[in-house]
Design an enzyme around this catalytic site. Structure first.
Site, PDB file in Angstrom:
ATOM      1  N   ASN A 271      -5.068  -0.113  -2.025  1.00  0.00           N
ATOM      2  CA  ASN A 271      -4.524  -1.012  -3.033  1.00  0.00           C
ATOM      3  C   ASN A 271      -3.854  -0.234  -4.162  1.00  0.00           C
ATOM      4  O   ASN A 271      -4.165   0.933  -4.420  1.00  0.00           O
ATOM      5  CB  ASN A 271      -5.605  -1.953  -3.575  1.00  0.00           C
ATOM      6  CG  ASN A 271      -6.788  -1.232  -4.194  1.00  0.00           C
ATOM      7  OD1 ASN A 271      -7.266  -0.213  -3.684  1.00  0.00           O
ATOM      8  ND2 ASN A 271      -7.287  -1.755  -5.306  1.00  0.00           N
ATOM      9  N   MET A 272      -2.889  -0.884  -4.806  1.00  0.00           N
ATOM     10  CA  MET A 272      -2.112  -0.241  -5.871  1.00  0.00           C
ATOM     11  C   MET A 272      -1.876  -1.229  -7.004  1.00  0.00           C
ATOM     12  O   MET A 272      -1.589  -2.402  -6.758  1.00  0.00           O
ATOM     13  CB  MET A 272      -0.759   0.237  -5.320  1.00  0.00           C
ATOM     14  CG  MET A 272       0.121   0.950  -6.343  1.00  0.00           C
ATOM     15  SD  MET A 272       1.854   1.004  -5.847  1.00  0.00           S
ATOM     16  CE  MET A 272       2.376  -0.676  -6.208  1.00  0.00           C
ATOM     17  N   GLU A 273      -2.018  -0.744  -8.230  1.00  0.00           N
ATOM     18  CA  GLU A 273      -1.750  -1.549  -9.423  1.00  0.00           C
ATOM     19  C   GLU A 273      -0.864  -0.746 -10.361  1.00  0.00           C
ATOM     20  O   GLU A 273      -0.923   0.491 -10.372  1.00  0.00           O
ATOM     21  CB  GLU A 273      -3.073  -1.906 -10.131  1.00  0.00           C
ATOM     22  CG  GLU A 273      -4.040  -2.687  -9.251  1.00  0.00           C
ATOM     23  CD  GLU A 273      -5.502  -2.489  -9.622  1.00  0.00           C
ATOM     24  OE1 GLU A 273      -6.362  -3.050  -8.927  1.00  0.00           O
ATOM     25  OE2 GLU A 273      -5.769  -1.753 -10.606  1.00  0.00           O
TER      26      GLU A 273
ATOM     27  N   HIS B   8      -2.065  -5.158  -2.198  1.00  0.00           N
ATOM     28  CA  HIS B   8      -3.403  -5.143  -1.619  1.00  0.00           C
ATOM     29  C   HIS B   8      -3.448  -4.119  -0.482  1.00  0.00           C
ATOM     30  O   HIS B   8      -2.421  -3.775   0.116  1.00  0.00           O
ATOM     31  CB  HIS B   8      -3.767  -6.526  -1.102  1.00  0.00           C
ATOM     32  CG  HIS B   8      -3.850  -7.563  -2.191  1.00  0.00           C
ATOM     33  ND1 HIS B   8      -4.824  -8.527  -2.224  1.00  0.00           N
ATOM     34  CD2 HIS B   8      -3.077  -7.788  -3.288  1.00  0.00           C
ATOM     35  CE1 HIS B   8      -4.671  -9.299  -3.283  1.00  0.00           C
ATOM     36  NE2 HIS B   8      -3.603  -8.871  -3.942  1.00  0.00           N
TER      37      HIS B   8
ATOM     38  N   GLU C 275      -4.530  -4.261   2.544  1.00  0.00           N
ATOM     39  CA  GLU C 275      -4.048  -4.750   3.836  1.00  0.00           C
ATOM     40  C   GLU C 275      -2.524  -4.764   3.872  1.00  0.00           C
ATOM     41  O   GLU C 275      -1.908  -4.415   4.888  1.00  0.00           O
ATOM     42  CB  GLU C 275      -4.598  -6.157   4.108  1.00  0.00           C
ATOM     43  CG  GLU C 275      -6.110  -6.209   4.267  1.00  0.00           C
ATOM     44  CD  GLU C 275      -6.841  -6.488   2.960  1.00  0.00           C
ATOM     45  OE1 GLU C 275      -7.889  -7.133   3.012  1.00  0.00           O
ATOM     46  OE2 GLU C 275      -6.362  -6.059   1.882  1.00  0.00           O
TER      47      GLU C 275
ATOM     48  N   CYS D 135      -9.058 -11.073   0.945  1.00  0.00           N
ATOM     49  CA  CYS D 135      -8.903 -12.220   0.057  1.00  0.00           C
ATOM     50  C   CYS D 135      -7.936 -13.227   0.702  1.00  0.00           C
ATOM     51  O   CYS D 135      -7.290 -12.947   1.711  1.00  0.00           O
ATOM     52  CB  CYS D 135      -8.370 -11.776  -1.303  1.00  0.00           C
ATOM     53  SG  CYS D 135      -6.662 -11.192  -1.258  1.00  0.00           S
TER      54      CYS D 135
ATOM     55  N   CYS E  85      -4.367 -11.972   1.270  1.00  0.00           N
ATOM     56  CA  CYS E  85      -4.158 -11.087   2.417  1.00  0.00           C
ATOM     57  C   CYS E  85      -4.283 -11.825   3.742  1.00  0.00           C
ATOM     58  O   CYS E  85      -3.584 -11.508   4.708  1.00  0.00           O
ATOM     59  CB  CYS E  85      -5.148  -9.924   2.371  1.00  0.00           C
ATOM     60  SG  CYS E  85      -4.781  -8.765   1.035  1.00  0.00           S
TER      61      CYS E  85
END
Length: 296
Positions: A88-90, A101, A103, A128, A131
């Protein structure tokens, strides 16, 4: 071995870590081919499913979550037998819709690598709703097997019953099926040519907004992303987020970006330029080159 994998390696059984360490070289970005996977199965003495679950800490090490500090790793297994990791990346300080996300990261990794079908998704936390909907867009997405620690593998239909997907909107060529859209531009610029190639392979059946982003770092390396739409619209993955996720998997800093190009088709019902500029300016002091193409 890359520093980001030091902690996760200590979590693995020694026969597996000994076999895996040579693969975690400077250029490793989460791809293990079918032959390498078979060798890891043999060396570790694990079944393939248990091996993939054991590799989740390695996938989670690819994550870049400065807001949540919650590392999620995912592994997509393609029909070819190769596996593709993602994390995951933010974007720090930015709206959460910019997030990618795990996935999505793994699936886009497989797509950019030429896979045409995903058969298994292995993830360290239950997918979630976002995804699950994203996976439902895939070729035979309903049958993708979801593998979670301490749980029996189940098809996506178990996690997403009564799903709404591309077939409900009369789309017969889902995400990862071969897409070739006729886009052309007279240019000798290698970066623009690369962006054009990826835009022609993008997936936008709901808006016809075929688009791609290419990011170039100061050392001349390039990282790309294609637009991937979704029948439910919001789980669509923007090309800039895909390109940034690709950079993160390759252990590159966003501050290394020296040039950014967005190519999109003029026939689209929407433009991605605003969201693309927003994400770019959050991570790098670079102006976006925006090229709009008329379809042939």
């Amino acid at each position: 071995m890359q520093d980001r994998f030091i902690n996760c390696i200590s979590q693995l059984p020694k026969p597996l870590s000994d076999a895996l360490i040579p693969l975690l070289h400077e250029d490793f970005a989460g791809h293990i081919d079918a032959q390498q996977l078979a060798e890891l199965v043999k060396a570790s003495g694990l079944t393939e499913e248990k091996l993939l679950l054991a590799l989740l800490p390695v996938a989670a090490a690819l994550a870049r979550p400065p807001i949540s500090d919650f590392h999620v790793g995912a592994i997509a297994k393609g029909k070819s037998g190769d596996i593709y990791m993602g994390g995951n990346m933010e974007l720090p300080g930015e709206a959460l819709f910019h997030s990618v996300h795990a996935e999505q990261s793994a699936i886009s990794h497989a797509w950019l690598s030429g896979e045409t079908q995903i058969v298994d998704i292995v993830v360290n936390f239950s997918p979630c709703g976002h995804c699950r909907q994203f996976m439902n867009e895939l070729v035979e997405g309903a049958q993708v097997r979801i593998h979670l620690p301490e749980q029996k593998a189940q098809p996506l239909t178990h996690y997403l019953p009564y799903a709404f997907g591309p077939s409900d909107l009369n789309v017969t060529a889902p995400l990862l099926s071969k897409q070739v859209h006729e886009l052309s531009l007279d240019s000798s610029d290698p970066m623009i040519i690369e962006a054009l190639d990826h835009a022609s392979l993008s997936y936008a059946p709901y808006t016809s907004s075929f688009a791609a982003v290419v990011l170039e770092t100061k050392d001349g390396a390039t990282y790309c992303g294609r637009y991937a739409e979704n029948a439910a619209f919001n789980p669509s993955m923007l090309p800039m987020q895909m390109a940034l996720s690709t950079m993160a998997r390759h252990n590159r800093l966003f501050s290394e970006i020296a040039r950014a190009v967005l190519i999109e088709s003029a026939q689209g019902k929407i433009s991605l330029v605003g969201a693309t500029m927003d994400a770019l300016h959050a991570v790098a002091a670079v102006e976006l080159e925006h090229i709009v193409l008329d379809p042939e």
